[in-house]
Design an enzyme around this catalytic site. Sequence first.
Site, PDB file in Angstrom:
ATOM      1  CD  GLU A  84      -4.943   0.783  -2.618  1.00 31.85           C
ATOM      2  OE1 GLU A  84      -4.750   0.056  -1.641  1.00 31.85           O
ATOM      3  OE2 GLU A  84      -5.788   1.687  -2.639  1.00 31.85           O
ATOM      4  CG  ASP A 107      -1.800   1.180   1.335  1.00 31.21           C
ATOM      5  OD1 ASP A 107      -2.134   1.745   0.278  1.00 31.21           O
ATOM      6  OD2 ASP A 107      -2.194   1.546   2.456  1.00 31.21           O
ATOM      7  CG  ASP A 155      -0.811   2.754   6.792  1.00 29.70           C
ATOM      8  OD1 ASP A 155      -0.863   3.657   5.972  1.00 29.70           O
ATOM      9  OD2 ASP A 155      -1.077   2.896   7.998  1.00 29.70           O
TER      10      ASP A 155
END
Lengths: 165, 165
Positions: free
Chosen positions: B67, B7, B140
């Site tokens: 991502e 991420d 996260d």
Amino acid sequence: MLVVGIDPGLSRCGYGVVRQKGRVTEAVAAGVIRTDKDDPVPQRLHELHTEMVELLNDYQPDAVAIEQVLFQVNVRTAMGVGQASGVAMAAGAGAGAEVFEYSPTQIKKAITGWGGADKEQMSQMVQTLLRLPEPLKPVDAADAVAVALCHLAHAPAASRIQAAV
Amino acid sequence: MLVVGIDPGLSRCGYGVVRQKGRVTEAVAAGVIRTDKDDPVPQRLHELHTEMVELLNDYQPDAVAIEQVLFQVNVRTAMGVGQASGVAMAAGAGAGAEVFEYSPTQIKKAITGWGGADKEQMSQMVQTLLRLPEPLKPVDAADAVAVALCHLAHAPAASRIQAAV
């Protein structure tokens, strides 16, 4: 003082190596790092990082100056350029150089005195400032040299004097 | 098959290492790589690259799933996240892993069956899918694990079977 200027891009990333000693400013090298559009983006970013690390290792610059990425109409291109600039910045910091960013307007203003200068004016002033017999090609390399010259114009007088000793 | 999910972020970059063997999917490690907001961006990108290279070297994943960065309201944040994702991609390709990008909607859909799932639903499904005693923290790290799980859901059955042998 040795400065590497970078015009970031994923397909074509321009670089220009400029040395300033006393009142003399000279182009040491300039070129373009290319990556293949048909390769996956991560692979291309890795290649760009590797070549950038090699380049900076070869020249050991005091400073790396990178053209700031602004958001253009084409968002996908801006992201690629942003990723390329991130990789170039990481390579610059990893090489122990100070890394600076300049906006396109700052660069144009530093080179031609006017933030709205066109490509022709920029190319001509880069040629004049470096006393080159003809315009520097390709344009990405000339743009990168302009970023390096912009940094020299912005670098504090003190550090320029120090570098000239 | 071992997958590292990422991420991306400059201040906080989540990672999650997930292993799938046969029908069993398990979390191997998860955490956050942080860089100091007071440090210059190039230095932070260099640190992120270095830590990412070490992480991938430790786990030797078959795939890295990241991502995708979409442009949000805050353009300056999007650029930082884009630069961080570029650095992570370069590290992934440099480690010899295949690198994949998934959009936030793809990730939500793969985990919860619905592209509009909220953070609470995502956190709960990550916990359920990995049979964890409590929700994974920090967020996260949990988000990064979700990216890895999304990749496993998208990976062709053939490669999953191969990896399970």
